[in-house]
Design an enzyme around this catalytic site. Structure first.
Site, mmCIF file in Angstrom:
data_model
loop_
_atom_site.group_PDB
_atom_site.id
_atom_site.type_symbol
_atom_site.label_atom_id
_atom_site.label_comp_id
_atom_site.label_asym_id
_atom_site.label_seq_id
_atom_site.Cartn_x
_atom_site.Cartn_y
_atom_site.Cartn_z
ATOM 1 N N HIS A 1 40.633 42.917 41.944
ATOM 2 C CA HIS A 1 41.979 42.927 42.530
ATOM 3 C C HIS A 1 41.955 42.435 43.977
ATOM 4 O O HIS A 1 42.819 41.655 44.400
ATOM 5 C CB HIS A 1 42.540 44.351 42.473
ATOM 6 C CG HIS A 1 43.957 44.466 42.931
ATOM 7 N ND1 HIS A 1 45.025 44.142 42.127
ATOM 8 C CD2 HIS A 1 44.476 44.831 44.123
ATOM 9 C CE1 HIS A 1 46.148 44.320 42.800
ATOM 10 N NE2 HIS A 1 45.847 44.751 44.015
ATOM 11 N N GLU B 1 41.165 40.683 35.760
ATOM 12 C CA GLU B 1 41.618 41.927 36.391
ATOM 13 C C GLU B 1 42.503 42.714 35.418
ATOM 14 O O GLU B 1 42.370 43.940 35.281
ATOM 15 C CB GLU B 1 42.389 41.593 37.664
ATOM 16 C CG GLU B 1 42.991 42.789 38.352
ATOM 17 C CD GLU B 1 44.186 42.410 39.198
ATOM 18 O OE1 GLU B 1 44.582 41.230 39.172
ATOM 19 O OE2 GLU B 1 44.729 43.280 39.872
ATOM 20 N N ASN C 1 8.658 33.460 39.209
ATOM 21 C CA ASN C 1 7.275 33.244 38.771
ATOM 22 C C ASN C 1 6.698 34.500 38.141
ATOM 23 O O ASN C 1 6.023 34.453 37.111
ATOM 24 C CB ASN C 1 6.409 32.845 39.976
ATOM 25 C CG ASN C 1 6.297 31.336 40.096
ATOM 26 O OD1 ASN C 1 6.711 30.613 39.207
ATOM 27 N ND2 ASN C 1 5.762 30.870 41.200
#
Length: 687
Positions: free
Chosen positions: A46, A68, A424
């Protein structure tokens, strides 16, 4: 210019909100029934929508609106949180980031369109299909009338807030009446057009709760005073009818507040009734009242303190402040040097006072730039989650020391190396669940990201409990690539460090995620550019630890000023252990080797005169600055040690990029330049 400032403020705020949003969504993924988390997600959405609309990010506002609304339905119990919903919400965060970076991007294609379609379908089918049975209790019979007192701060317009939009949004919640209080508007000759002099009372009857009303003001809550009071209920459960009638009468002007209070004072208080009936003694009532008063006072102080301890300042203003402090430090050094030369008591006293003030100013200014590294750590939750789903691995990310503070510049530049190292660790460090199970490990691997202070540096470690690095495999690969001779003898640690060579990889097939060694040379360069060091420690079958040691700040350091002939150098005090003399007798006893005995220990030394090719007469007695680098002691031979020096680091520029052993320069009090010695690089270069 003003609009640009407000847009930039929104971009900054949106970045912070998106971080919180991602974090909340990932928590919600594990606890989909947590109504507090649902409310947090909704409010973040919002706020992003409302602020975006206010500052011209209309495409963004339109995109977020549908998401929303879906979370509003979840909040009302008409939809349930699903894995698919979380997945699309996280993807939506990525789209929002792009829209914040470029406000012209719309949601007509790509991921944005797919996300919009998903939430659209969710909203249209959610009422019937996904409605949890125990929720959805709200009905029109639970209407409430609220009195909302909205008093904007005078400077609210200068922050780009459109009050009309807020009032319109209130009107969408139910039946409302808005009463403006304009008695504070000054005469025309005193009127300032950018100030707000009006406040409003809004009488709203709605089936929404107080949270829905607060959501309207959520992105301006720091710019106004909001009071929300339920004044009437329509479910027959009113519990305080007399007071509310009195308040209404006061508001209507039928009675004064004094008359009301006088009448209310005639009523017996609960405590008096309880004492009269002998339920509790008077002391119990007194204690309860004192406790109530105490809690109120503590809460008020806390709210006031929280309001005063944070302020948003643009980072470039902080950078400018640090530059000014740097210049001040240089001027202070000149003043101290001049005072010492003239040897006038009054001038010396002034110079000492200025020095004390400048040191305090420097420390306080640098502390303003210090930020907890936790904000960077939290970003990796999403990275780990997404990669674990992509690779089919089970991973727990553990963070420690999130409160550890680092200079903001260091934190900003640390993000990319950390991303690479974590990717990694996930891709090549941790095994698949079946492989871990076969090796007697838990199916879920753990990556620990920790930070802690280590002297005047910060030690950051990325630890995984994966398969570790196989030194023999690395060694063979290095021989294949011609990096080392086949007969080269390396310790396991030295073999592991070969992965830092450019282009080195042990991966059988380089994936699009990472390859142990692919880009590790870039990581090392980035860390070294931050004046830091990188260390690898790994045990085959048990896991790998990557340690990054970084300075707290890159702007100003404490240094030791030394001289060789007429050249001045600065060695960072962080690595200095002590200073000792180097006499002709010491040189004779070493029989041509660059070593000296220091209280029984043999310490090798490096002659700066020879290293930098400086000519001139060598003094009979030289000075050795003994440093500690990577746990080993090494000395730097100089003609004279001048003393400690507040060092404002100046970049040497691209032309000096290839100069070995120098990390920067500083201006001395007399205007001359002193080079800052990179002791670590010199040591490793010679080693």
């Amino acid at each position: 210019m003003s609009a640009d400032i407000h847009k930039q403020a929104f971009v900054t705020e949106a970045g912070e909100l998106l971080e919180e949003l991602e974090h909340s969504l990932m928590e919600l993924e594990n606890t989909p029934d947590d109504s507090d988390l649902v409310a947090k997600v909704f409010r973040a959405m919002h706020t992003i929508k409302g602020s975006g609309s206010m500052f011209g990010f209309d495409n963004l506002a339109a995109f977020v609106h549908g998401i929303e609304t879906a979370y509003d339905l979840v909040r009302e119990g008409k939809l349930a949180v699903t894995q698919e919903m979380i997945e699309n919400s996280l993807k939506a965060c990525d789209v929002i980031k792009e829209m914040v970076a470029d406000e012209t991007i719309d949601s007509s294609g790509g991921d944005a369109a797919a996300i919009k379609d998903f939430f659209s379908a969710l909203r249209s089918g959610g009422d019937a299909a996904d409605k949890p049975a125990e929720k959805a209790k709200e009905s029109k019979s639970s209407l409430t009338t609220f009195r909302v007192q909205f008093k904007p701060h005078e400077d609210i317009f200068t922050r780009g807030v459109n009050v009309q939009l807020l009032l319109n949004e209130m009107a969408e919640l139910g039946e409302c009446k808005v009463i403006a209080h304009s008695e504070n508007i000054p005469y025309l000759d005193e009127l300032e057009s950018e100030k707000c002099y009006v406040n409003w009372d809004i009488i709203l009857t709605t089936d929404k709760g107080e949270n829905a009303i607060r959501d309207v003001f959520i992105f301006v809550e720091d710019d106004c005073d909001i009071t929300i009071t339920p004044v009437a209920f329509y479910d027959g459960e009113s519990s305080d009818e007399h007071e509310r009638i009195g308040e209404i009468l006061v508001e209507k002007g039928d009675i004064s507040r004094i008359e009301l209070e006088a009448i209310l004072a005639e009523k017996k208080r609960l405590g008096e009734i309880l004492v009269e009936k002998g339920v509790v003694p008077p002391s119990a009532i007194a204690a309860a009242l004192e406790e109530q008063k105490h809690i109120k006072e503590i809460k008020a102080k806390k709210i006031e303190a929280e309001g005063m301890t944070s302020i948003r300042v643009q980072s470039d203003k902080l950078d400018f402040l640090v530059d000014l402090v740097g210049e001040l430090v240089t001027v202070q050094a000149r003043l101290s040097q001049t005072a010492a030369r003239k040897n006038e008591p009054e001038l010396l006293k002034i110079a000492e006072d200025v020095e004390r003030l400048v040191w305090d100013l420097r420390d306080n200014t640098m502390s303003i730039r210090m930020l907890p590294i936790g904000s960077t750590f939290s970003k990796f939750n999403r990275l780990v989650r997404d990669l674990s789903h992509t690779l089919g691995k089970k991973i727990d990310l553990v963070t420690e020391g999130a409160e550890t503070e680092l200079d903001k510049t260091v934190i900003e530049k640390l993000n990319d190396p950390l991303v690479h190292l974590i990717r990694n660790s996930i891709d090549h460090g941790l095994e698949m669940p079946e492989e871990r199970k076969a090796a007697g490990k838990k199916e879920t691997g753990t990556i620990t990201l920790s930070a802690r202070h280590s002297g005047d540096s910060v030690l950051i470690q990325i630890t995984d409990d994966g398969r570790g690095i196989d030194p023999e495999k690395v060694r063979k690969k290095a021989v294949e690539k011609g990096l080392i001779a086949e007969t080269a003898e390396l310790t396991p640690k030295e073999a592991c460090e070969l992965i830092l060579a450019p282009g080195f990889s042990t991966a059988e097939a380089v994936s699009n995620i990472s390859g142990r060694g692919v880009g590790m040379d870039v990581v090392k360069k980035n860390i070294e550019a931050l004046k830091g060091t990188l260390d690898i420690s790994s045990e085959k079958g048990s896991g790998t630890v990557i340690s990054l040691k970084l300075p707290l700040t890159l702007a100003i350091i404490d240094g030791l000023l030394i001289r060789v002939a007429d050249q001045f150098f600065i060695i960072p005090l962080a690595v200095v252990e002590e200073c000792i003399e180097l006499t002709p007798k010491d040189i004779a006893n070493s029989h041509g080797r660059s070593i000296i005995q220091v209280r029984g220990d043999i310490v090798p030394y490096i002659k700066l005169r020879e290293l930098f090719g400086i000519r001139g007469d060598v003094p009979e007695i030289q000075q050795i600055v003994v440093t500690e680098i990577d746990g080993r002691r090494v000395g730097f031979v100089t003609d004279a040690v001048i003393g400690d020096h507040q060092t404002v680091i100046k970049s040497l520029g691209k032309i000096f990029k290839e100069v070995h052993g120098v990390s920067g320069a500083s201006i001395l009090g007399d205007g001359s330049v002193a080079l800052i010695i990179d002791a670590v690089k010199i040591y490793h270069g010679i080693e």
